[in-house]
Design a protein around this motif. Structure first.
Motif, short mmCIF file in Angstrom:
data_model
loop_
_atom_site.label_atom_id
_atom_site.label_comp_id
_atom_site.label_asym_id
_atom_site.label_seq_id
_atom_site.Cartn_x
_atom_site.Cartn_y
_atom_site.Cartn_z
N ARG A 196 1.00 -1.27 -0.17
CA ARG A 196 -0.12 -0.09 0.08
C ARG A 196 0.84 1.24 0.14
O ARG A 196 1.76 1.41 0.94
CB ARG A 196 -0.87 -0.01 1.21
N GLU A 197 0.57 2.15 -1.01
CA GLU A 197 1.25 3.26 -0.99
C GLU A 197 0.56 4.57 -0.81
O GLU A 197 -0.69 4.53 -0.89
CB GLU A 197 1.99 3.38 -2.28
N TRP A 198 1.18 5.59 -0.56
CA TRP A 198 0.55 6.98 -0.52
C TRP A 198 -0.14 7.35 -1.74
O TRP A 198 -1.15 7.91 -1.88
CB TRP A 198 1.70 7.97 -0.04
N ALA A 199 0.51 6.79 -2.92
CA ALA A 199 -0.04 7.22 -4.19
C ALA A 199 -1.29 6.50 -4.77
O ALA A 199 -2.10 6.74 -5.72
CB ALA A 199 0.96 6.75 -5.16
N TRP A 200 -1.64 5.42 -3.84
CA TRP A 200 -2.87 4.61 -4.14
C TRP A 200 -4.14 5.44 -3.62
O TRP A 200 -4.47 5.38 -2.53
CB TRP A 200 -2.87 3.34 -3.38
N LYS A 201 -4.61 6.19 -4.70
CA LYS A 201 -5.94 7.13 -4.50
C LYS A 201 -7.19 6.66 -4.83
O LYS A 201 -7.08 6.40 -5.95
CB LYS A 201 -5.54 8.61 -4.77
N ARG A 202 -7.97 6.38 -4.04
CA ARG A 202 -9.37 6.06 -4.51
C ARG A 202 -10.59 6.66 -4.18
O ARG A 202 -10.43 7.28 -2.87
CB ARG A 202 -9.59 4.46 -4.29
N SER A 203 -11.69 6.87 -4.72
CA SER A 203 -12.69 7.32 -4.10
C SER A 203 -14.20 6.98 -4.39
O SER A 203 -14.18 6.33 -5.60
CB SER A 203 -12.86 9.04 -4.67
N LEU A 204 -14.86 7.00 -3.66
CA LEU A 204 -16.27 6.46 -3.93
C LEU A 204 -17.57 7.50 -4.13
O LEU A 204 -17.51 8.31 -3.04
CB LEU A 204 -16.76 5.28 -2.88
N VAL A 205 -17.88 7.76 -5.38
CA VAL A 205 -18.76 8.98 -5.44
C VAL A 205 -20.04 8.77 -5.72
O VAL A 205 -20.31 7.68 -6.68
CB VAL A 205 -18.05 10.21 -6.06
N ASN A 206 -21.03 9.42 -5.13
CA ASN A 206 -22.25 9.11 -5.88
C ASN A 206 -22.87 10.57 -6.81
O ASN A 206 -22.68 11.46 -6.24
CB ASN A 206 -23.36 8.90 -4.72
N ASN A 207 -23.29 10.16 -8.03
CA ASN A 207 -23.61 11.31 -8.79
C ASN A 207 -24.86 12.12 -8.43
O ASN A 207 -25.02 13.23 -8.69
CB ASN A 207 -23.99 10.90 -10.30
N VAL A 208 -25.30 11.87 -7.15
CA VAL A 208 -26.54 12.67 -6.69
C VAL A 208 -25.70 14.10 -6.15
O VAL A 208 -26.22 15.06 -6.04
CB VAL A 208 -27.07 12.02 -5.35
N GLN A 209 -24.36 13.82 -5.66
CA GLN A 209 -23.53 14.90 -5.08
C GLN A 209 -23.68 16.38 -6.13
O GLN A 209 -23.83 17.50 -5.55
CB GLN A 209 -22.19 14.46 -5.02
N TRP A 210 -23.62 15.95 -7.40
CA TRP A 210 -23.55 17.07 -8.39
C TRP A 210 -25.07 17.44 -9.17
O TRP A 210 -25.35 18.29 -9.32
CB TRP A 210 -22.54 17.13 -9.25
N TRP A 211 -25.80 16.32 -9.28
CA TRP A 211 -27.09 16.38 -9.79
C TRP A 211 -28.29 17.36 -9.18
O TRP A 211 -28.80 18.02 -9.55
CB TRP A 211 -27.71 15.09 -10.03
N THR A 212 -27.88 17.25 -7.71
CA THR A 212 -28.80 18.09 -6.84
C THR A 212 -28.42 19.54 -6.79
O THR A 212 -29.21 20.37 -6.51
CB THR A 212 -28.69 17.54 -5.36
N LYS A 213 -27.26 19.88 -7.46
CA LYS A 213 -26.71 21.25 -7.36
C LYS A 213 -26.78 21.74 -8.67
O LYS A 213 -26.45 22.90 -9.21
CB LYS A 213 -25.40 21.31 -7.11
N THR A 214 -27.29 20.70 -9.74
CA THR A 214 -27.11 21.20 -11.15
C THR A 214 -28.67 21.62 -11.68
O THR A 214 -29.40 20.81 -11.59
CB THR A 214 -26.90 19.84 -11.95
N SER A 215 -28.70 22.78 -12.07
CA SER A 215 -30.21 23.12 -12.90
C SER A 215 -30.34 23.11 -13.95
O SER A 215 -29.46 22.53 -14.80
CB SER A 215 -30.23 24.87 -12.50
N ALA A 216 -31.53 22.75 -14.71
CA ALA A 216 -31.84 22.57 -15.96
C ALA A 216 -31.13 23.64 -16.89
O ALA A 216 -30.76 23.38 -17.92
CB ALA A 216 -33.46 22.51 -16.06
N LYS A 217 -31.03 24.79 -16.53
CA LYS A 217 -30.31 26.00 -17.29
C LYS A 217 -29.04 25.64 -17.44
O LYS A 217 -28.62 25.70 -18.83
CB LYS A 217 -30.63 27.29 -16.75
N GLU A 218 -28.31 25.30 -16.41
CA GLU A 218 -26.86 25.03 -16.55
C GLU A 218 -26.52 23.70 -17.33
O GLU A 218 -25.87 23.79 -18.41
CB GLU A 218 -26.41 24.66 -15.10
#
Length: 612
Positions: A196-218
């Motif tokens: 295991r290294e410091w370089a091993w970077k992983r993330s678990l993301v849910n697209n709700v994070q940005w869709w709730t902030k995205t307007s139809a206009k944008e």
């Protein structure tokens, strides 16, 4: 780190550190002990951290030179040797150079349209994990929003509408599954020589994070106005559906929704998407869409100019454009792909497909597929896989590579102990002359030995309540999704619900857990009284059920969590249905006796026992 180009220059890879674009910019733009990050970030970088970044960049660039000189195999070559690359979206030479020159961000995603992942989902995530253990930054994307739309690929009719409560349950289950898999990769890789290294970077993301902030206009302004309908109508999926029962606007827009996900990640440095072979069209649409947005985004173009200047100063010639590649689909002997729609899914949830059944599935793999599966679904070095296949040719009855495949995959999904247990159960079941009594005795002996060795917990004891308790971890947990009868949930003290769900060993233990604020409810205390797809949890503050019943979604779904890994997704069903199913749980048979799991009377909590 062991296998990079067959153990070539292992020291370089082992010492490598992750170098993001922001840190690279910071290092090259200043050489003072205290350096402020750009874009208004408040954290200061010390000289020691800058030195680490410099070492990381030097080592990665030295490795890149060795690849270009032919002294090491490139990551593109390694992926192709294992069979991960089916089709590439973009020019192979440019993609190869990108993976060589830069620790680029890479992602693979899944929509929670089922309560569990299945074997067919694993190939793109295994490719992602393979890149992760070789030093790249990876993202696991959960499509909480896109699941509500539904990918029309491979479907002749529209998907059945999924209820919000079912989608939330699926999100919770797959979120934990992806989280466990990501943690498992570290342990699995460590047992095979990867450190295991410091370089091993992983993330678990849910697209709700940005869709709730995205307007139809944008969305329409940044993406919709530049997309032409003609090419979208020309897709085979659209043509097929339009000739049939038609296609909804939501399904028609699915590639654009997926492209918007990529744009959000692209701004974090994620230039590569991985998907199954059937996702080529969506990835292609994503590449074109991200290019289009980037071209017309003034802020991005300004940052791009700065980065190009940096690349020129350090001699990098990697492209900033998005790339993608598809992996082969796992198919049956008849060429049919595995999946929920095909009705032949082999699930990763232990409650839907047990570790023993999963082991048996791979053991029965066709000889023509086992070598391919070993390359795609394990981290075994290629020479070892070749040796296994040679042993198989000498005596096919032993099915040596099949057993190895089954052991490796079950370990990766359910943990080392589960893999050992599944193998032991198989050996006992298929050894001539073994009786049922022998099997029972063997399992009992194995469990006793593990208990004595402290490898497994006899009962769950929450670390918040007992400082001597073993910490919970991903591979000591049992089934996540369960059913409980309505009478044991609705109107009952929360401490009893926690006990019946198997999260604690007694009702008293459950009450202490609540008092210690160690129990979390899967919902938000908002006006709607429901949990969104972002998986928000709030601590339970009291044992009184009436206060917490707003956390029951649609009167049939309750999600509880203890610690980091222990979670129960509870489907509440009528008592008669539960009785007919033959299931049982703590408190079901003793409901009228008023005793806890240890046989001790549990007094009704008074005001002093309510959590503060």
């Amino acid at each position: 780190m062991s296998t990079m180009a067959g153990h070539q220059s292992a020291g370089l890879a082992r010492r490598s550190l992750f170098l993001c674009r922001t840190c690279r910019s910071a290092f090259l733009d200043a050489h003072t002990p205290n350096l402020r990050l750009p874009a208004g970030q408040a954290r200061w970088i010390t000289k020691r951290h800058i030195d680490k970044i410099k070492i990381a960049e030097e080592e990665w660039q030295l490795q890149a030179r060795q690849i270009r000189e032919g002294k090491m195999k490139s990551m593109m070559t390694l992926l192709e040797e294992r069979g991960y690359v089916n089709q590439i979206v973009g020019q192979r030479e440019e993609f190869d150079e990108l993976l060589t020159a830069r620790r680029v961000g890479i992602y693979a995603g899944i929509d929670p349209t089922a309560p569990s992942m299945h074997v067919g989902h694993m190939v793109p995530f295994m490719a992602l994990a393979f890149l992760y253990i070789h030093g790249y930054s990876v993202y696991y994307l959960l499509g909480g929003v896109t699941a509500a739309i539904g990918d029309p690929i491979g479907r002749t009719t529209s998907r059945a509408q999924m209820s919000p409560v079912q989608r939330k349950a699926n999100v919770a289950a797959m979120h934990l599954q992806l989280k466990r898999f990501a943690a498992s990769v570290d342990q699995y890789a460590a047992r095979r020589g990867y450190q295991r290294e410091w370089a091993w970077k992983r993330s678990l993301v849910n697209n709700v994070q940005w869709w709730t902030k995205t307007s139809a206009k944008e969305f329409l302004e940044k993406l919709g106005r530049f997309i032409r309908i003609g090419p979208m109508l020309g897709r085979d999926t659209v043509k097929t559906r339009l000739e049939g029962d038609g296609m909804s606007f939501a399904e028609f827009s699915y590639p654009l929704a997926q492209a918007w996900d990529w744009w959000q990640l692209y701004q974090r440095g994620v230039q590569v998407q991985i998907g199954g072979a059937d996702q080529f069209g969506n990835i292609l649409a994503g590449v074109e869409s991200v290019k289009t947005i980037a071209k017309n985004d003034h802020e991005y173009q300004s940052e791009k100019g700065r980065n190009e200047a940096i690349d020129k100063r350090i001699g990098q010639r990697a492209s900033d454009e998005p790339f993608g590649f598809t992996v082969p689909l796992l198919t049956t002997a008849t060429g049919e792909k595995f999946g929920k729609s095909a009705g032949n899914a082999v699930w990763l949830d232990a409650g839907m497909t047990s570790p023993f059944q999963l082991y048996q599935f791979f053991l029965r793999s066709d000889d023509a597929n086992v070598e391919k599966y070993l390359k795609l679904l394990t981290f075994l070095p290629l020479p070892e896989i070749t040796q296994l296949m040679q042993e198989h040719e000498k005596d096919q009855s032993k099915r040596i590579p099949h057993h190895k495949l089954a052991q490796e995959f079950v370990e990766l999904v359910h943990g080392l102990e589960a893999a050992k247990q599944a193998e032991q159960e198989h050996r006992q079941l298929y050894t001539k002359g073994v009786t049922l009594a022998d099997i029972a005795q063997g399992i009992e002996k194995s469990q006793k030995a593990e208990m004595e060795a402290g490898q497994v917990e006899q009962t769950f004891i929450n670390p918040l309540l007992n400082k001597h308790a073993q910490p919970t971890n991903w591979d000591t947990q049992q089934n996540t999704t369960i059913q409980l009868p309505r009478s044991l949930v609705i109107g009952q003290p929360l401490s009893r619900v926690v006990w019946s769900a198997g999260l604690v060993s007694s009702r008293a233990e459950g009450q202490r857990l609540i008092n210690a604020r160690g129990l979390y409810m899967g919902a938000k205390a908002d006006a709607k009284g429901g949990m969104d797809e972002a998986l928000s949890f709030t601590p339970a503050k009291t044992h009184v059920w009436e206060i917490n019943q707003k956390y029951v979604m649609d009167e049939k779904l309750l999600i509880l969590r203890v610690g980091k890994w222990k979670m129960k997704i509870i489907n509440i069903i009528p008592d008669d249905e539960y009785h007919a199913s033959g299931q049982t749980c703590p408190g079901w048979e003793t409901e009228e006796q008023g005793i806890d799991g240890s046989g001790s009377e549990v007094p009704a909590p008074d005001a002093t026992s309510v959590g503060r």
